[in-house]
Structures are given as structure tokens and as C-alpha cells.
Scaffold this motif. Structure first.
Motif, PDB file in Angstrom:
ATOM      1  N   LEU A   1       0.781  -1.172  -0.003  1.00  0.00           N
ATOM      2  CA  LEU A   1      -0.081   0.021  -0.088  1.00  0.00           C
ATOM      3  C   LEU A   1       0.765   1.112   0.106  1.00  0.00           C
ATOM      4  O   LEU A   1       0.465   2.218  -0.690  1.00  0.00           O
ATOM      5  CB  LEU A   1      -0.912   0.044   1.202  1.00  0.00           C
ATOM      6  N   ILE A   2       1.958   1.320   0.776  1.00  0.00           N
ATOM      7  CA  ILE A   2       2.937   2.308   0.983  1.00  0.00           C
ATOM      8  C   ILE A   2       3.737   2.459  -0.403  1.00  0.00           C
ATOM      9  O   ILE A   2       3.439   3.483  -1.127  1.00  0.00           O
ATOM     10  CB  ILE A   2       3.896   2.292   1.978  1.00  0.00           C
ATOM     11  N   ASN A   3       4.168   1.522  -0.961  1.00  0.00           N
ATOM     12  CA  ASN A   3       4.693   1.380  -2.334  1.00  0.00           C
ATOM     13  C   ASN A   3       4.024   1.832  -3.510  1.00  0.00           C
ATOM     14  O   ASN A   3       4.548   2.688  -4.426  1.00  0.00           O
ATOM     15  CB  ASN A   3       5.358   0.108  -2.691  1.00  0.00           C
ATOM     16  N   ARG A   4       2.665   1.698  -3.453  1.00  0.00           N
ATOM     17  CA  ARG A   4       1.933   2.095  -4.598  1.00  0.00           C
ATOM     18  C   ARG A   4       1.143   3.285  -4.142  1.00  0.00           C
ATOM     19  O   ARG A   4       0.437   3.761  -5.196  1.00  0.00           O
ATOM     20  CB  ARG A   4       0.769   0.950  -4.710  1.00  0.00           C
ATOM     21  N   GLU A   5       1.610   3.880  -3.090  1.00  0.00           N
ATOM     22  CA  GLU A   5       0.915   5.260  -2.748  1.00  0.00           C
ATOM     23  C   GLU A   5      -0.507   5.291  -2.605  1.00  0.00           C
ATOM     24  O   GLU A   5      -1.286   6.065  -2.679  1.00  0.00           O
ATOM     25  CB  GLU A   5       1.380   6.308  -3.658  1.00  0.00           C
ATOM     26  N   LYS A   6      -1.053   4.213  -2.232  1.00  0.00           N
ATOM     27  CA  LYS A   6      -2.343   3.820  -1.766  1.00  0.00           C
ATOM     28  C   LYS A   6      -2.367   4.538  -0.359  1.00  0.00           C
ATOM     29  O   LYS A   6      -3.670   4.750   0.221  1.00  0.00           O
ATOM     30  CB  LYS A   6      -2.784   2.475  -1.889  1.00  0.00           C
ATOM     31  N   LEU A   7      -1.217   4.505   0.463  1.00  0.00           N
ATOM     32  CA  LEU A   7      -1.399   4.959   1.902  1.00  0.00           C
ATOM     33  C   LEU A   7      -0.486   6.284   1.443  1.00  0.00           C
ATOM     34  O   LEU A   7       0.962   6.073   1.060  1.00  0.00           O
ATOM     35  CB  LEU A   7      -0.502   4.277   2.569  1.00  0.00           C
ATOM     36  N   LEU A   8      -0.911   7.609   1.714  1.00  0.00           N
ATOM     37  CA  LEU A   8      -0.063   8.750   1.463  1.00  0.00           C
ATOM     38  C   LEU A   8       0.554   9.213   2.776  1.00  0.00           C
ATOM     39  O   LEU A   8      -0.118   9.120   3.786  1.00  0.00           O
ATOM     40  CB  LEU A   8      -1.112   9.838   0.938  1.00  0.00           C
ATOM     41  N   LEU A   9       1.619   9.744   2.442  1.00  0.00           N
ATOM     42  CA  LEU A   9       2.484  10.184   3.495  1.00  0.00           C
ATOM     43  C   LEU A   9       2.091  11.688   3.983  1.00  0.00           C
ATOM     44  O   LEU A   9       2.006  12.592   3.047  1.00  0.00           O
ATOM     45  CB  LEU A   9       3.933  10.227   3.255  1.00  0.00           C
TER      46      LEU A   9
ATOM     47  N   ILE B   1      10.008   9.062  20.119  1.00  0.00           N
ATOM     48  CA  ILE B   1      10.191   8.309  19.075  1.00  0.00           C
ATOM     49  C   ILE B   1       9.580   9.044  17.857  1.00  0.00           C
ATOM     50  O   ILE B   1       8.721   9.691  17.997  1.00  0.00           O
ATOM     51  CB  ILE B   1       9.389   7.020  19.115  1.00  0.00           C
ATOM     52  N   LYS B   2      10.011   9.193  16.882  1.00  0.00           N
ATOM     53  CA  LYS B   2       9.682   9.828  15.428  1.00  0.00           C
ATOM     54  C   LYS B   2       9.126   8.941  14.523  1.00  0.00           C
ATOM     55  O   LYS B   2       9.454   7.962  14.260  1.00  0.00           O
ATOM     56  CB  LYS B   2      10.880  10.472  14.770  1.00  0.00           C
ATOM     57  N   TYR B   3       7.876   9.152  13.952  1.00  0.00           N
ATOM     58  CA  TYR B   3       7.056   8.297  13.135  1.00  0.00           C
ATOM     59  C   TYR B   3       6.701   9.218  11.933  1.00  0.00           C
ATOM     60  O   TYR B   3       6.648  10.463  11.696  1.00  0.00           O
ATOM     61  CB  TYR B   3       5.770   8.156  13.875  1.00  0.00           C
ATOM     62  N   ASN B   4       6.462   8.443  10.711  1.00  0.00           N
ATOM     63  CA  ASN B   4       5.689   8.860   9.562  1.00  0.00           C
ATOM     64  C   ASN B   4       4.395   8.601   9.722  1.00  0.00           C
ATOM     65  O   ASN B   4       4.051   7.565  10.101  1.00  0.00           O
ATOM     66  CB  ASN B   4       6.438   8.101   8.327  1.00  0.00           C
ATOM     67  N   LYS B   5       3.576   9.428   9.283  1.00  0.00           N
ATOM     68  CA  LYS B   5       2.256   9.296   9.372  1.00  0.00           C
ATOM     69  C   LYS B   5       1.435   9.010   8.069  1.00  0.00           C
ATOM     70  O   LYS B   5       1.584   9.943   7.171  1.00  0.00           O
ATOM     71  CB  LYS B   5       1.416  10.656  10.184  1.00  0.00           C
ATOM     72  N   TYR B   6       0.743   8.043   8.020  1.00  0.00           N
ATOM     73  CA  TYR B   6       0.216   7.809   6.685  1.00  0.00           C
ATOM     74  C   TYR B   6      -1.428   7.666   6.914  1.00  0.00           C
ATOM     75  O   TYR B   6      -2.130   7.400   7.967  1.00  0.00           O
ATOM     76  CB  TYR B   6       0.363   6.324   6.222  1.00  0.00           C
ATOM     77  N   GLN B   7      -2.332   7.862   5.523  1.00  0.00           N
ATOM     78  CA  GLN B   7      -3.735   7.620   5.621  1.00  0.00           C
ATOM     79  C   GLN B   7      -3.929   7.321   4.340  1.00  0.00           C
ATOM     80  O   GLN B   7      -3.054   7.395   3.069  1.00  0.00           O
ATOM     81  CB  GLN B   7      -4.265   9.375   5.720  1.00  0.00           C
ATOM     82  N   PHE B   8      -5.162   6.536   4.026  1.00  0.00           N
ATOM     83  CA  PHE B   8      -5.399   5.994   2.850  1.00  0.00           C
ATOM     84  C   PHE B   8      -5.665   7.196   1.735  1.00  0.00           C
ATOM     85  O   PHE B   8      -6.069   8.292   2.418  1.00  0.00           O
ATOM     86  CB  PHE B   8      -6.794   5.335   3.070  1.00  0.00           C
ATOM     87  N   TYR B   9      -5.193   7.045   0.654  1.00  0.00           N
ATOM     88  CA  TYR B   9      -5.242   7.953  -0.407  1.00  0.00           C
ATOM     89  C   TYR B   9      -6.330   8.868  -0.617  1.00  0.00           C
ATOM     90  O   TYR B   9      -6.288  10.088  -1.115  1.00  0.00           O
ATOM     91  CB  TYR B   9      -4.597   7.461  -1.738  1.00  0.00           C
ATOM     92  N   ARG B  10      -7.591   8.475  -0.225  1.00  0.00           N
ATOM     93  CA  ARG B  10      -8.909   9.185  -0.537  1.00  0.00           C
ATOM     94  C   ARG B  10     -10.027   8.547   0.084  1.00  0.00           C
ATOM     95  O   ARG B  10     -10.026   7.395   0.892  1.00  0.00           O
ATOM     96  CB  ARG B  10      -9.410   9.020  -2.226  1.00  0.00           C
TER      97      ARG B  10
END
Length: 366
Positions: free
Chosen positions: A52-60, A86-95
């Protein structure tokens, strides 16, 4: 699995899921988020989450964020073993997914269809063979899921054909693999199914006592596992929002324990549905949880090709089409559709809509 404010995190703190309260989730429409430790992103194993991350279905959404909560008027941080935030990257579904209660064919907040999309496109990567499968949501009338721990080639082991067949599948699975023992692997799904129905006498009595109102049963809820770590399953699932008058909504990240504790999928959802059924229908109904897995990938592709191109005549043993789709509230049973027809029915609340199977090249992008 541990709780930190409105966040839940894995024991190693590599992954955090933000789970707002129901009121906050459905009134503010802030969506749902997953946080991955910044240095851990590249170490994610081969999984639907990584795909999902690789395909950008989860957006940073943001990066190098800290997880905070307020306690006794002081800000507390989620910290590592050296007491550093701790430092994190935050993701959400792309739409957002469209909520269309009155138009089932355009309603994207269907938990089963969303799980089928994740199964075919993200887990099985069938869209690399058939690009139309990359469309969201999954719209083909070919059933993609079946009960785990049953014979894979059993023609009756197809989940989504009808509520009656779904119940038969649940009843056929050994109790050792059900309820709190139902633990899907990555790419598989939880399915909690209502296996009890009201009798005709109960239906009539309920209507008489409630000014003609019918009982409203939720046949099931499906949640696809996108990542597993230790005794924790992380899911991405469609979240119906029509009753809150929300027209579009992001799919929801959740975190469940595979142990028999308060964070177990079956315990959480059966408790919620028990409350719902008592309030809406006057009493609780039996619900059981099983694991769903993908049907054979080649069969899925062949059946989609048969429906799309009409290259061969379909019969009951060739293609399994969906006579009814549960997952949302329904009140009355409708007569089944013969399987040798091109038309199919989908259950959405009190309406059943009939649609023609379209060729894949006519599939409308969402």
C-alpha cells in the motif's frame, strides 16, 4: 499491544494506530491514521502494508512526528528505551470512500467489497495481470473470498453469495478456528457473521410492538489484515458512515490482539453488535467470527475473463456470482437470482438493486 491515549501501539513501538472515539470519528471526519517508526519503514516485511505504501495507496501525511498525550496537564511522549521521543511517519488512505446508501452500485463503504479490493489488487496483485482490478472498489461479480480451514475447492465454500451460504460456511468450520481463535494471516480477513435469524413469529411480534417497524439485521462485518507483528493484527476496513449522515469517509485502521483478551476482534465486535441488536431488535443474536482467505487466483482471473468477454457459456460450476451481498442492514429476504443469468443482486439496507455485469474496459474509475 498497548494503549497510549487514543493511540494503540505494538509492543516494540514500531507501529501505532490512531483510534479516535466514535463521536470524534463520525462528527469531525478527521479520518484514520497509521504511524510507522521512521527508521522502520524500510524494514517492513513483504506485506499488504508495504505494498500500500509502495503503490502510494497510503499517502505520507507528515514525517518525523512524535506521539503525544496529555496527562495531568502535562504532555507525555511515546518514548524509546533510552527515554527519547520516537519519530514516526504518518500515513492515511489516499482518498475518502463515497457513502451512497440510496445507490448501492456507487456505495464504496462496503466492508466486503473493500476487502475484496485489498485481496485482489494489493495482496494477490492481480491488477498486474488485469489492470481493471486496480479500480476501487472491487466491482466484479466474481466471488474472491472463501472460508479458511475448509476444502479450498469445495464449490459451496464461497463467501458473499448469500447470507444463507455464509452461515453454512461458518457452521462448517471447526470451533477451534472460530471466534477468539479466528486469527487471520496477512492478506486474509476477519469475518464476524450473524448466524441466528428471527422466527416469523418474532418478526410479527416485533412489528406489532414497534408500529410496523421491521427488525434490522447486520449480516456481517469484514476486516482485512494488512500487517501482522507478533500477537497483533493490523487491519484496514471500510467503515459505514451513512447513519451519521456522512457522505464520504476514509477507511479505518484498527489493531487487534490474537490473544483471547479485550483487544480480540471477536470480543470487540460481538460486544458492539450485542448492544446494537438489543437496542434495535429487542434482543441479542448469535454471532461467530471466522477467517476468510482468497480463492485460487487463477480461478478468479478466469471467471472475471469469462464474465468480461463472454468467451464461454457460464454455468453453475464455472462462475460463482453474487445473488445477495450482505454487510449492510437488511430487513427482508428476497428470492434468489438464478446463477445462469448475467444479472446479480446486492443487498443494501431495504433496497435491492439489479445491475448488469459490465465488461472490464467499461469499468468506471473511482
Amino acid at each position: 499491544m498497548e494503549k497510549f491515549g487514543k493511540h494503540y501501539h505494538t509492543s516494540d513501538k514500531n507501529i501505532v494506530v490512531e483510534i479516535p472515539s466514535s463521536d470524534e470519528y463520525y462528527t469531525t471526519d478527521i479520518g484514520s491514521f497509521i504511524y510507522v517508526k521512521s527508521e522502520y519503514v524500510d524494514n517492513l516485511s513483504d506485506s499488504p502494508l508495504r505494498e500500500l505504501i509502495n503503490r502510494e495507496k497510503l499517502l505520507l501525511v507528515d514525517e518525523n512526528l512524535t506521539i503525544e498525550m496529555k496527562l495531568f496537564n502535562r504532555i507525555q511522549y511515546l518514548k524509546d528505551d533510552f527515554n527519547n521521543p520516537i519519530k514516526y511517519n504518518k500515513y492515511q488512505f489516499y482518498r475518502k470512500l463515497v457513502q451512497a446508501d440510496e445507490d448501492p452500485d456507487n456505495n464504496e463503504n462496503d466492508c466486503l467489497e473493500f476487502s475484496e479490493y485489498l485481496t485482489t489488487s494489493i495482496h494477490n496483485k492481480l491488477d498486474l495481470v488485469n489492470p481493471s482490478l486496480s479500480l476501487l472498489p472491487y466491482r466484479y461479480d466474481v466471488i474472491t473470498l472463501q472460508g479458511k480451514h475448509l476444502p479450498e475447492h469445495d464449490e459451496n465454500n464461497i463467501f458473499g453469495d448469500s447470507d444463507e451460504k455464509n452461515i453454512d460456511i461458518v457452521n462448517s468450520i471447526d470451533n477451534n478456528y472460530k471466534n477468539h481463535n479466528a486469527n487471520p494471516d496477512q492478506g486474509e480477513s476477519y469475518a464476524i457473521v450473524t448466524t441466528e435469524r428471527f422466527t416469523e413469529e418474532e418478526e410479527k411480534e416485533f412489528a406489532d410492538l414497534n408500529d410496523g417497524r421491521n427488525t434490522v439485521i447486520i449480516p456481517y462485518h469484514i476486516a482485512n489484515v494488512i500487517y501482522n507483528i507478533g500477537k497483533i493484527n493490523i487491519t484496514l476496513e471500510a467503515a459505514e458512515a451513512g447513519y451519521a449522515n456522512i457522505k464520504s469517509h476514509y477507511p479505518k485502521f484498527c489493531m487487534y490482539s490474537t490473544n483471547n483478551d479485550k483487544y480480540n476482534f471477536h470480543k470487540i465486535w460481538s460486544k458492539m453488535y450485542e448492544k446494537y441488536n438489543i437496542e434495535q431488535n429487542g434482543r441479542s443474536l448469535k454471532m461467530e467470527t471466522i477467517v476468510l482467505q482468497s480463492r485460487d487466483k487463477n480461478k478468479i482471473l478466469n471467471e472475471i475473463d469469462a464474465l468480461s468477454s463472454n468467451k464461454r457459456k457460464r454455468d453453475d460450476n464455472d462462475v460463482y456470482i453474487m445473488n445477495k451481498r450482505g454487510g449492510n442492514k437488511k430487513t427482508k429476504k428476497k428470492p434468489p437470482v438464478k446463477k445462469n443469468k448475467i444479472k446479480t443482486k446486492k443487498v443494501k439496507k431495504n433496497k435491492i438493486k439489479t445491475k448488469k455485469v459490465k465488461k472490464s474496459k467499461e469499468s468506471k474509475k473511482k
